[in-house]
Design a protein around this motif. Structure first.
Motif: not given
Length: 736
Positions: A661-680
């Motif tokens: 949960g923390y990693l998902s929130t941190y990635f969204k704050e830094k990049t503006g996109m979800n990890i799943v969206d980035f992978i896709n």
């Protein structure tokens, strides 16, 4: 014998086209006139009945719309009123809960299908008023914000003791008196009060926009409309003229339609609400529909007379030029000298003149497009005649000029000029435009050197017109078989791509010997990638300038330079990820890349275009480089290295010693996109690069980027690219 001869004369006797046309027009006029008169007679008998029926049906439709809407409002508002959030205003009011309830109110008000203007909660115990914009007391609410003489605060206090749970009150205009020197109005609203059975200290008032409801439900040309309740009160009224009769008078007439004081009244009672809906139409308006027939009959008589005259003139106008055309077909007149004011007759004349020429052109197109069936023999016009193919490829300095009228006019002029020059030097040659910027000539001759010499002498003509564009001329080899026309066309198309990128007329007759590959060395590509990642636009520009400066003396062909441009774009795409350059931005940078390269006339134009692409891409890399973060960098590298595998958030979190949960929130704050969206997006971007190479199957590409299900791959690809993989591959610039 004499009788038999007379019989044959009678059999061959025929009328002229003029008489037949005139007789046909008169029959049509008589038939239409008879039908019109019959329609008038029938409509005169039924028009009053139909108008009454129409108004009755329209009123029933209006009633049904109002009844359904009131029933929907009752159900939805009662459900809202009895909800736990709404009831908490009465049982345990807390200011912290007010915004949540106001959001629900705004949601109802924003629904254009409900026609809800506002919703007001009123608690008798606390004297609390809560509506969409504020919370206040009853005096301020109905003396300032929603003021109307018929609905003072005392009226609303008295509703707590009234014996009902749902009641619709008459419409009234409510004003906003928050400003003393300026009075605002909310418009005409219908108050609907909802209470809980057995409770006398909490209610809800729903204000409905009566004007919008009337516009939506009462769609008729008659504006006179009224709604009564069981007590005879007027809930709503729209009157174009005069006053409506009172409810007592209406109740004395039991029928749905009756006449009173030269006015038709239509009334119907709703089954659910018990409301009575009334519409009126002046008798004079209905009677005028019948009197209108007299005017139409007079117009019919005039129309028949005018039609007869027009028929005579029209028949003569067709017959006279047709007789001249028949004489021209028989040879009695010269078809070339025949002129007519009727465009179709002139078209026929041109068709006769160009018959043989069109036959040759059509036969040529059949051969050129290779659409002739295998069993069809070659047209006689092409059989066993040696020929050459000449392609004139025109270019303009800017792509938008290709559609400009001056450029197209110049091409038409050049087409006429080349057709004249070719026909004089090589009889029976065919010249015409086949593309937006191409002209072809089919020359029946095996004298290739003579043809090239002629084109060389015409070089000065094209140089004089360089202000409009530059021409590249491709000359094919000599072909003996007419079935090879398509092969000859493909040859000249390949030769055009062998042109030098200079602003000068060129004649290409042979394909160049294979040259050394045009492009960066391995070290230069490494330097290019390093500067691209660092966002060094100036270094990238210098690298491209050095390469083009080195190629100036070699004069590489256009096809070789375009291939280098494709490699350059491929390198940029392969280095880009969705976090660096999103698919939309990447597509915008290289939009119409293929056509933009092909429109470049000189190497300098192509050099500027490539520098433009590299500058935009490097700026995107530089922007993201400034925001670089070790956690996001690890995720980017891991995803790019494991695209073909299943990638799970828990695995990434475990490697970074973080919770999912923390990693998902941190990635969204830094990049503006979800990890799943980035992978896709990363997978789809990689897939676009692989799809550019036709040697890979779509199924193989899907598996290479981590999709085991082709349906999921197609759906995700279309979500991000806007097209399926197969549609993307068919795009003209998908290989760039």
């Amino acid at each position: 014998m004499r009788k038999l001869h007379q019989l044959f004369l009678n059999k061959d006797r025929s009328t002229t086209l003029f008489l037949r046309l005139l007789f046909g027009f008169l029959c049509i006029i008589l038939l239409l006139s008879s039908l019109t008169v019959y329609s008038f007679l029938v409509s005169k008998q039924n028009v009053r009945k139909e108008i009454v029926k129409y108004n009755t049906l329209m009123l029933n439709h209006t009633m049904d719309s109002y009844e359904k809407h009131f029933d929907m409002i009752k159900k939805q508002m009662q459900y809202f009123f009895l909800s736990e959030k709404a009831q908490s205003l009465h049982t345990n009011p807390r200011y912290i809960d007010f915004p949540v309830i106001q959001q629900d109110i705004i949601a109802f008000v924003s629904n254009a299908q409900l026609f809800v203007y506002n919703i007001v909660f009123y608690s008798k115990r606390d004297g609390l008023i809560l509506e969409k914009g504020a919370s206040t007391d009853v005096n301020t609410m109905f003396n300032v914000f929603y003021k109307n003489e018929a609905y003072p605060p005392e009226f609303w206090r008295g509703q707590f003791d009234a014996d009902y749970s749902f009641h619709i009150f008459p419409a009234a205009v409510f004003g906003n008196h928050i400003y003393r020197d300026q009075q605002l109005t909310h418009g005409e609203l219908i108050p609907v009060v909802i209470k809980k059975a057995g409770s006398s200290d909490f209610l809800m008032v729903v204000f409905l926009d009566s004007s919008k409801m009337n516009e939506a439900f009462h769609r008729t040309v008659n504006e006179d409309f009224m709604i009564y309740n069981d007590n005879g009160q007027t809930l709503f009224r729209r009157s174009a003229q005069g006053q409506f009769v009172d409810s007592a008078e209406l109740r004395s007439h039991r029928g749905t339609a009756f006449i009173l004081d030269d006015t038709y009244y239509f009334q119907v009672k709703g089954g659910g609400s018990g409301l009575t809906y009334v519409q009126r139409v002046p008798v004079e308006r209905i009677a005028s529909q019948t009197r209108l027939n007299i005017t139409l009959i007079a117009a019919l008589v005039i129309s028949v007379a005018a039609s007869i005259v027009i028929s005579w003139v029209f028949a003569a106008g067709i017959n006279n030029p047709l007789q001249k055309m028949i004489g021209a077909i028989r040879g009695e007149n010269d078809v070339g000298g025949f002129r007519s004011s009727i465009r179709e007759f002139n078209i026929i004349r041109h068709q006769i003149q160009d018959k043989n020429k069109m036959h040759k052109h059509l036969s040529f197109l059949h051969q050129l497009k290779a659409i002739r069936s295998p069993d069809e023999k070659a047209p006689s016009a092409f059989a066993d005649k040696p020929f050459l193919f000449v392609l004139f490829h025109a270019m303009s300095g800017r792509e938008e000029d290709r559609e400009h009228s001056s450029f197209q006019t110049w091409l038409n002029y050049m087409n006429v000029c080349m057709e004249d020059r070719m026909a004089k030097a090589f009889p029976d040659s065919l010249t015409f435009r086949i593309e937006n910027n191409q002209i072809v000539s089919l020359v029946y001759s095996d004298r290739r050197e003579q043809l090239i010499a002629l084109l060389t002498r015409l070089d000065h003509l094209f140089e004089q017109d360089k202000a409009f564009g530059t021409v590249t001329i491709a000359v094919s080899s000599v072909y003996d078989d007419s079935g090879q026309i398509a092969d000859a066309y493909r040859e000249v198309q390949r030769l055009v791509r062998e042109r030098r990128m200079i602003n000068k007329t060129q004649i290409v007759t042979e394909r160049e010997e294979p040259q050394d590959a045009i492009g960066f060395t391995a070290d230069q590509w490494k330097e290019f990638q390093a500067n691209l990642r660092e966002g060094n636009a100036e270094q990238l520009a210098n690298l491209i300038k050095r390469a083009f400066g080195k190629w100036q003396g070699k004069e590489p062909t256009a096809s070789a330079l375009w291939e280098f441009g494709g490699d350059l774009i491929g390198k940029i795409k392969s280095e880009a990820s969705p976090l660096v350059i999103g698919p939309g931005k990447l597509q915008a940078i290289f939009e119409h890349a293929d056509s933009r390269m092909q429109v470049c006339m000189t190497m300098a134009d192509l050099e500027r275009l490539m520098i433009e692409w590299c500058t935009k891409a490097s700026e995107a890399f530089k922007e993201k480089k400034q925001l670089k973060d070790p956690v996001t960098s690890f995720i980017v590298e891991y995803v790019n290295e494991h695209l073909a595998e299943e990638i799970y958030l828990d695995v990434l979190a475990e490697r970074l010693n973080l919770s999912g949960g923390y990693l998902s929130t941190y990635f969204k704050e830094k990049t503006g996109m979800n990890i799943v969206d980035f992978i896709n997006e990363t997978r789809i971007m990689k897939a676009t690069n692989l799809l550019a190479d036709n040697k890979y199957k779509i199924q193989d590409v899907a598996e290479a980027v981590g999709y085991r299900n082709i349906t999921s791959f197609n759906r995700m690809f279309k979500k991000y690219i806007g097209a399926t993989p197969s549609e993307f591959r068919k795009r003209p610039d998908s290989d760039i």
